[in-house]
Structures are given as structure tokens and as C-alpha cells.
Design a protein around this motif. Structure first.
Motif, PDB file in Angstrom:
ATOM      1  N   MET A 120     -19.476   2.626  37.798  1.00 12.91           N
ATOM      2  CA  MET A 120     -20.806   3.147  36.976  1.00 12.91           C
ATOM      3  C   MET A 120     -21.652   3.728  38.089  1.00 12.91           C
ATOM      4  N   ALA A 121     -21.183   5.125  38.683  1.00 13.00           N
ATOM      5  CA  ALA A 121     -21.880   5.844  39.184  1.00 13.00           C
ATOM      6  C   ALA A 121     -23.043   6.605  38.549  1.00 13.00           C
ATOM      7  N   ASP A 122     -22.785   6.745  37.092  1.00 13.62           N
ATOM      8  CA  ASP A 122     -23.897   7.458  36.299  1.00 13.62           C
ATOM      9  C   ASP A 122     -25.194   6.685  36.202  1.00 13.62           C
ATOM     10  N   SER A 123     -26.300   7.307  36.686  1.00 12.87           N
ATOM     11  CA  SER A 123     -27.498   6.432  36.766  1.00 12.87           C
ATOM     12  C   SER A 123     -28.426   6.836  35.448  1.00 12.87           C
ATOM     13  N   SER A 124     -27.758   7.154  34.246  1.00 12.15           N
ATOM     14  CA  SER A 124     -28.344   7.447  33.198  1.00 12.15           C
ATOM     15  C   SER A 124     -28.659   6.143  32.573  1.00 12.15           C
ATOM     16  N   THR A 125     -29.551   5.925  31.713  1.00 13.40           N
ATOM     17  CA  THR A 125     -29.956   4.680  31.168  1.00 13.40           C
ATOM     18  C   THR A 125     -28.892   4.214  30.062  1.00 13.40           C
ATOM     19  N   MET A 126     -28.777   2.853  30.028  1.00 17.86           N
ATOM     20  CA  MET A 126     -27.914   2.278  29.268  1.00 17.86           C
ATOM     21  C   MET A 126     -28.397   0.883  29.009  1.00 17.86           C
ATOM     22  N   THR A 127     -27.848   0.182  27.729  1.00 14.00           N
ATOM     23  CA  THR A 127     -28.101  -1.147  27.269  1.00 14.00           C
ATOM     24  C   THR A 127     -27.440  -2.240  28.295  1.00 14.00           C
ATOM     25  N   GLY A 128     -27.830  -3.577  28.500  1.00  9.94           N
ATOM     26  CA  GLY A 128     -27.238  -4.484  29.103  1.00  9.94           C
ATOM     27  C   GLY A 128     -25.739  -4.548  28.654  1.00  9.94           C
ATOM     28  N   ALA A 129     -25.653  -4.497  27.176  1.00  7.12           N
ATOM     29  CA  ALA A 129     -24.194  -4.684  26.637  1.00  7.12           C
ATOM     30  C   ALA A 129     -23.353  -3.206  27.046  1.00  7.12           C
ATOM     31  N   ASP A 130     -24.032  -2.266  27.373  1.00  6.26           N
ATOM     32  CA  ASP A 130     -23.371  -1.271  27.941  1.00  6.26           C
ATOM     33  C   ASP A 130     -22.566  -1.266  29.268  1.00  6.26           C
ATOM     34  N   VAL A 131     -23.530  -1.930  30.161  1.00  9.56           N
ATOM     35  CA  VAL A 131     -23.118  -2.364  31.480  1.00  9.56           C
ATOM     36  C   VAL A 131     -21.953  -3.365  31.541  1.00  9.56           C
ATOM     37  N   VAL A 132     -21.997  -4.329  30.782  1.00 11.90           N
ATOM     38  CA  VAL A 132     -20.900  -5.466  30.438  1.00 11.90           C
ATOM     39  C   VAL A 132     -19.673  -4.337  30.265  1.00 11.90           C
ATOM     40  N   ALA A 133     -19.992  -3.893  29.353  1.00 12.13           N
ATOM     41  CA  ALA A 133     -18.584  -3.086  28.534  1.00 12.13           C
ATOM     42  C   ALA A 133     -17.942  -2.007  29.739  1.00 12.13           C
ATOM     43  N   ALA A 134     -18.750  -1.540  30.467  1.00 13.69           N
ATOM     44  CA  ALA A 134     -18.231  -0.667  31.648  1.00 13.69           C
ATOM     45  C   ALA A 134     -17.496  -1.680  32.809  1.00 13.69           C
ATOM     46  N   LEU A 135     -18.226  -2.772  32.980  1.00  9.35           N
ATOM     47  CA  LEU A 135     -17.759  -3.798  34.240  1.00  9.35           C
ATOM     48  C   LEU A 135     -16.286  -4.132  33.452  1.00  9.35           C
ATOM     49  N   LEU A 136     -16.179  -4.409  32.430  1.00  6.92           N
ATOM     50  CA  LEU A 136     -14.901  -4.958  31.906  1.00  6.92           C
ATOM     51  C   LEU A 136     -13.844  -3.678  31.921  1.00  6.92           C
ATOM     52  N   VAL A 137     -14.143  -2.630  31.607  1.00  7.56           N
ATOM     53  CA  VAL A 137     -13.033  -1.548  31.918  1.00  7.56           C
ATOM     54  C   VAL A 137     -12.670  -1.339  33.430  1.00  7.56           C
ATOM     55  N   GLU A 138     -13.849  -1.384  34.433  1.00  5.29           N
ATOM     56  CA  GLU A 138     -13.626  -1.411  35.686  1.00  5.29           C
ATOM     57  C   GLU A 138     -12.453  -2.332  36.207  1.00  5.29           C
ATOM     58  N   ARG A 139     -12.655  -3.751  35.537  1.00  9.43           N
ATOM     59  CA  ARG A 139     -11.636  -4.599  35.830  1.00  9.43           C
ATOM     60  C   ARG A 139     -10.431  -4.661  35.220  1.00  9.43           C
ATOM     61  N   GLY A 140     -10.204  -3.543  34.482  1.00  7.19           N
ATOM     62  CA  GLY A 140      -8.708  -3.324  33.745  1.00  7.19           C
ATOM     63  C   GLY A 140      -8.549  -4.200  32.624  1.00  7.19           C
ATOM     64  N   VAL A 141      -9.804  -4.806  31.885  1.00  9.83           N
ATOM     65  CA  VAL A 141      -9.518  -5.626  30.761  1.00  9.83           C
ATOM     66  C   VAL A 141      -9.006  -4.856  29.605  1.00  9.83           C
ATOM     67  N   GLU A 142      -8.019  -5.255  28.933  1.00 15.47           N
ATOM     68  CA  GLU A 142      -7.408  -4.441  27.590  1.00 15.47           C
ATOM     69  C   GLU A 142      -7.497  -5.151  26.226  1.00 15.47           C
ATOM     70  N   ILE A 143      -7.515  -6.531  26.491  1.00 13.71           N
ATOM     71  CA  ILE A 143      -7.884  -7.498  25.252  1.00 13.71           C
ATOM     72  C   ILE A 143      -8.797  -8.471  25.299  1.00 13.71           C
ATOM     73  N   ILE A 144      -9.594  -8.535  24.327  1.00 12.68           N
ATOM     74  CA  ILE A 144     -10.924  -9.579  24.358  1.00 12.68           C
ATOM     75  C   ILE A 144     -10.476 -10.599  22.966  1.00 12.68           C
ATOM     76  N   PHE A 145     -10.390 -11.769  23.042  1.00 11.85           N
ATOM     77  CA  PHE A 145     -10.514 -12.540  22.024  1.00 11.85           C
ATOM     78  C   PHE A 145     -11.802 -13.043  21.511  1.00 11.85           C
TER      79      PHE A 145
END
Length: 624
Positions: free
Chosen positions: A1-26
Motif C-alpha cells: 500500500m505505497a499509494d498515500s491517496s485516501t481510501m476507506t477502511g474497507a479498501d485497506v482491508v481489501a489491499a491487505l488481503l491481496v498482499e497476502r495472496g488471498v484468492e478465495i473468501i467464504f
């Protein structure tokens, strides 16, 4: 998450899931997680699998994790959504399965200021406190700036040391609150991991001593559990077995780590285990248990009598589990399986091999020849239109793919499946071992499918257990999963009925169709959920009907008609004497019992006093 632009808390979570390689969510969508669902769907390529019950969603995340080796992820809503997930969370906790549960909650104002109230806001509650005893960590985010830190801490907790589930609770307002990556309190992955101290001197000395005693043992036995499933640990376990030609046994959770046909594989110890394995255990003079917590189903109710003739060693990464053995004549070592096995292999290089190993292996193999698995299941019961669950599993052993995934539920699926399945190739066989809840098999299998959709998928279920997560059959239909769903139909809860018959003068209630419990026609169920249907009610239909059903590219519900009177044997069974006294035989003396003379010959010494008492025979201590 190098980009310093504003985002919602949910957007932060989404980015963190991508960083961790998550592909599936139940997931099950609800008012408490809508912003999270939207952000993940809008910003990522993560696939949602929309479950029909939160406990099933977590079980599906478990099945995914067990097959993929990755952290499973479930997303649930506030209130009833979170509370529904608890069975799945506890199941993952007891079996050390890494799962991240993201839960929505009422606004942070309510979570912070209504702690003395039963309810937060509309339908929230203190889910963090409720989840704490059954997770590795449970946290609530109370500021949008701490999302990254708490997410990373939870992820590292789930996936390191003794793994397990974690819960991160994110109030609704913080999901929508604007923040930026520059505002996030960041704890690096290295900092968030528990700092591991250097191996203590006491461990080094213990491992050295363990290696010395192992090298001198005349009748050593290794016992591996799920804790050696990691690639590196398993490679070292194989090296120890094959380089030094030491016989080994496997826990039910680990039965697929080695092929069943491996010449040094001595089977499965336990109260529903192999008779031969239990006898070999009680003949051994040294046992090394690695990566298994030795629960009661494995060792019986008398821990001191487990491997009674042996110098006993146990290696576990969890000091709490090891505390069970501190006062019971065991040598506990608190260490990861990988580190321990690596060190003990280095120590053994310098030590001579025992001259007795070949004789010991020959003796163990002779015990197996005298007590083959197929001959320990008791007398045949039932009619010409019923089949024994062992015969079904035995047939599956000959036809399942080398890379098949088999998820089991309770009853016949668990007890016959994990007794009789002969693992081969890269097959993956699993169940909910610690909690043993009815209803795990179907969602566990669904999750496994999404981890590796190309593999043959088998779910061994029962008429009773399938009812606990029946709604998830719609996922099989919706996603066109070519699952082969076995329903072992014995008209109820046979294990419960047997206990009622034995302990309550045959007063049966709520355990069969004659005492208040009933089930649907499974042919109708198959039609409703788009399954092909196959009925197996005699052995001759194995080739004509069961084999084609397994080869079908479609989902198939395979109903196995069993006798309601079939017991799951062999098993350790308490004996009731003529005077009403209850006697518990030792672990090696399973029902149906063999003669006391045969037991003595196989053990090579006088059997336990309770083996005599349970047969109504007088016991006199003799010199062996």
C-alpha cells in the motif's frame, strides 16, 4: 500500500488481503459487512463463495486451508452472523487450522460505549470477548489507522507456531471511514511474529539424549501426527524412517502423510485404531511421538499405560499440551517438529544402529499378518439388501484416484473411513478431529474443492450428519462441483443408540426412526439439489453402480444402505460384568476380543489385569 491517496477502511482491508495472496473468501453478506464486501469486489480479483450458514463458511475456509496449505478466510456479519460462526472457529482451533475470520460489527461508538450492555446498537455484541477462548487471537479495530497493524498481527498469529483461527472485528463506521496508507500504523511482518529465542540448552541436551536412547532401542516405534505435515518436517520424518528403518504409526489426522502400503507403516493407534498397531505399541521399548498432542481417542483413558514397556518421548510446539505429560514418566520436548527432527538426524549420524531393528520389524509385520485389518470388524450383520461400511471403504481403496481428496463426517464416514482408508499417492484425507461435530464433512469438502478443483472429491457423510449443514448442497449445485457425496444410511445415530442400549437398559430416545428422529428420502434430496442418485444396497452393485458413479463428471449422491445394527469395530469397549461392575480393558484389547492366550502370545508377556477381568477370568501375576 505505497499509494498515500485516501481510501476507506474497507479498501485497506481489501489491499491487505491481496498482499497476502488471498484468492478465495467464504462469505455471507449482511448489514455489518457490506462495505467490506463492496471494497473487495470493487478492488480485487478475489473470488467470493457465498455460503448459506456462517458455521459452514468457516468450515469451508478450513477445508480450503487443509488442502491448499494457505490461510483460509471467512467474512461474516455482525450479531447472529458472528455467533453462527463459532462452531467452525472452535473446530479450527482444536485442529490447529489457520483461518482468518473477518467480522462486521455495530459502529465503533457502540462497541466502545456499550460494553456493559447485552446488545451493541441494533444487533451487535461483544464478539471479541466471546471468541477469545477459542481463537489464537481475537481483536477489534477501534481506529481506521490501526487496520493494517491489527490485520498483520492476526495473520501472523494464525500462520505461525501452532497454527489456528483468528478473528478481526471491524465496526461498520470504520469500514467506511476515510484514511490513507500514510496514516496506517504499520507493524512489519518480522515485528508481528512472536520473537523466537534461541533453542534452550535443556532442549539441546534432551534431543541428544533422545537420539542416544533411540539408537540403543531394540523395539523402537515412531508416532507421527499432523504437526509434521509441513514440507520440510515431513521430509525429515521420511529420512528418519527410511534411513534408520524404524517402524512408525500415524494419527488419524496424519494418515495420509505416508502411503498405507509403506513397509514400515504399522497403522493407526487408538481406541478405534488397528488391533495390530496397539499391540505393537505395547511391545515397543522406545516411542517417539512427534507433532501429535496424544488426545484421549489416541491413547485411551490411562495415559500411564500407553506404551507401558517403552521409554516415552513426546515433541510438541505447544507447552500447554506438553504439560499433560510432565508428571507421567514422559520425556517432553517443546520444539517444532521440523527443528527437532533436523537436530535428531544430526545426532544419529554419529551413533551406531541397533542390531535388533530387523528382528523387531519382522515381529511387527508378523503381528499384522495375524491380525489383518479386514478381520477385526466383527461378525456380519444385516440383510441381503444392506452392506457393511468397511466393504464400501475397501472398494474405494481400489478405485480412488491417486490424488483424491476425501473429507469425512462423523459416524461411518469417520470411524470406518479413518480406520480403513488406505492412503496412496498424494491423497488428502481429513475431518474435524478435535471437535468431531456433526456437519463438518460437506462444507469441508466444498472448501477443499476450491483449493484444487481438478482433483477427485469424495465426501463420506451419514444420514444424521448431512442434516446439520444440508443447505450447503446448494453451493455444490451453484458451482457445479463434481462431488461424490456418500450418505451412509443406518436410520439414525448408531453410536448414540449403542450407548443408550449399553448404559441405559436399552432405553432408546432420539437416536433412530423408532424413537423420534427421521430423515428425508435421499433420492428426493438428490433431485432437489441437482445430484445424480445412486443406491448401493448389496456388494454386487459395487462394480455395476458404484464404479460408474465415481467416474461420472457430475455431482452424485451415493446412498449406502447399512444395517442399523452394525457396530464400528474394532473399538475399545468397557465391559459390564455379571455383577454390574464396569471394567475398562487396556488399549491393546479391543472389541471383539481375541482369546487371552492369543493376546499373551502377541504381546510376548502376561496381559494387563483388566484383560482378564473383562473376560471374567481370574488374574494371577506371573513372571514374564
Amino acid at each position: 500500500m505505497a499509494d498515500s491517496s485516501t481510501m476507506t477502511g474497507a479498501d485497506v482491508v481489501a489491499a491487505l488481503l491481496v498482499e497476502r495472496g488471498v484468492e478465495i473468501i467464504f462469505c455471507i453478506t449482511g448489514a455489518g459487512n457490506l462495505a467490506l464486501v463492496d471494497a473487495i469486489g470493487r478492488n480485487t480479483k478475489i473470488k467470493f463463495v457465498f455460503s448459506h450458514h456462517e458455521q459452514a463458511a468457516v468450515m469451508e475456509a478450513q477445508g480450503y486451508s487443509r488442502v491448499s496449505g494457505k490461510v483460509g478466510v471467512a467474512l461474516v456479519t455482525t450479531g447472529g452472523g458472528t455467533i453462527n460462526s463459532l462452531s467452525g472457529i472452535l473446530s479450527a482451533y482444536l485442529d490447529s487450522v489457520p483461518v482468518l475470520i473477518l467480522s462486521g460489527n455495530e459502529s465503533s461508538f457502540h462497541c466502545e460505549n456499550m460494553q456493559e450492555f447485552r446488545a451493541y446498537g441494533v444487533q451487535g455484541f461483544d464478539s471479541k470477548t466471546v471468541a477469545e477462548p477459542i481463537t489464537k487471537s481475537a481483536s477489534r479495530i477501534l481506529s481506521a489507522t490501526e487496520i493494517t497493524a491489527k490485520f498483520n498481527e492476526a495473520w501472523e498469529s494464525a500462520s505461525t507456531d501452532r497454527m489456528g483461527p483468528v478473528l478481526v472485528d471491524l465496526p461498520m463506521d470504520l469500514q467506511r471511514k476515510m484514511t490513507s496508507s500514510s496514516e496506517q500504523i504499520v507493524i512489519s511482518a518480522a515485528e508481528s511474529k512472536n520473537t523466537k529465542p534461541d533453542q534452550p540448552e535443556s532442549n539441546i541436551k534432551l534431543i541428544t539424549e533422545c537420539a542416544k536412547r533411540l539408537s540403543k532401542a531394540n523395539r523402537p516405534l515412531l508416532y507421527f501426527g499432523n504437526g509434521v505435515r509441513g514440507e520440510s518436517a515431513l521430509a525429515r520424518a521420511r529420512e528418519l524412517v527410511e534411513k534408520y528403518q524404524i517402524p512408525f504409526c500415524l494419527s488419524w489426522s496424519a494418515l495420509d502423510l505416508f502411503e498405507d502400503a509403506h513397509p514400515l507403516n504399522m497403522g493407526r493407534i487408538g481406541i478405534y485404531g488397528d488391533r495390530a498397531s496397539n499391540i505393537i505399541l505395547q511391545k515397543s521399548d522406545f516411542i517417539l511421538c512427534v507433532g501429535t498432542r496424544l488426545a484421549i481417542p489416541q491413547i485411551g483413558y490411562d495415559r500411564d499405560d500407553f506404551a507401558r514397556m517403552a521409554d516415552r518421548w513426546i515433541v510438541d510446539v505447544d507447552p500447554i499440551e506438553l504439560s499433560k505429560f510432565a508428571k507421567h514418566q514422559w520425556n517432553p520436548i517443546c520444539q517444532s517438529s521440523e527443528t527437532f527432527l533436523d537436530q535428531v538426524l544430526k545426532e544419529l549420524v554419529e551413533l551406531p544402529k541397533s542390531d535388533s531393528l530387523s528382528l523387531w520389524l519382522l515381529n511387527a509385520q508378523e503381528i499384522w499378518q495375524k491380525l489383518p485389518r479386514s478381520e477385526q470388524i466383527g461378525a456380519a450383520v444385516g440383510s441381503a439388501h444392506e452392506v457393511h461400511s468397511f466393504d464400501v471403504i475397501n472398494f474405494l481403496n481400489s478405485v480412488l484416484h491417486e490424488d483424491a481428496i476425501v473429507a469425512t463426517d462423523v459416524g461411518a464416514g469417520l470411524l470406518t473411513g479413518h480406520y480403513a482408508l488406505a492412503a496412496k499417492g498424494t491423497q488428502r484425507i481429513f475431518t474435524s478431529q478435535g471437535l468431531g461435530e456433526m456437519g463438518f464433512g460437506l462444507p469441508g469438502a466444498i472448501g477443499a474443492h476450491f483449493a484444487d478443483p481438478k482433483r477427485q472429491l469424495i465426501c463420506l457423510n451419514t444420514d444424521g450428519a448431512i442434516m446439520f449443514n444440508l443447505q450447503e448442497l446448494q453451493l455444490v449445485k451453484h458451482h457445479q462441483i463434481p462431488m461424490k457425496l456418500f450418505i451412509f444410511n443406518n436410520d439414525g445415530y448408531t453410536m448414540i443408540k449403542i450407548s443408550q442400549q449399553n448404559l441405559f437398559d436399552a432405553r432408546v430416545s432420539g437416536s433412530d426412526i423408532n424413537s423420534g428422529i427421521s430423515f428425508p428420502l435421499f433420492s428426493d434430496l438428490a433431485k432437489t439439489f441437482g445430484f445424480e442418485y445412486c443406491l448401493i444396497d448389496n456388494i454386487s452393485s459395487f462394480e455395476s453402480a458404484l464404479r460408474p458413479a465415481l467416474e461420472s463428471p457430475e455431482a452424485v449422491l451415493i446412498e449406502i444402505k447399512m444395517s442399523p445394527d452394525q457396530k464400528y469395530l474394532p473399538r475399545l469397549a468397557t465391559s459390564k460384568l455379571a455383577d454390574g461392575t464396569l471394567v475398562s480393558p487396556p488399549l491393546e484389547d479391543l472389541d471383539p476380543m481375541i482369546s487371552i492366550e492369543s493376546l499373551r502370545d502377541l504381546l510376548g508377556y502376561q496381559p494387563h489385569a483388566n484383560s482378564y477381568k473383562s473376560r471374567g477370568l481370574p488374574y494371577e501375576q506371573r513372571q514374564n
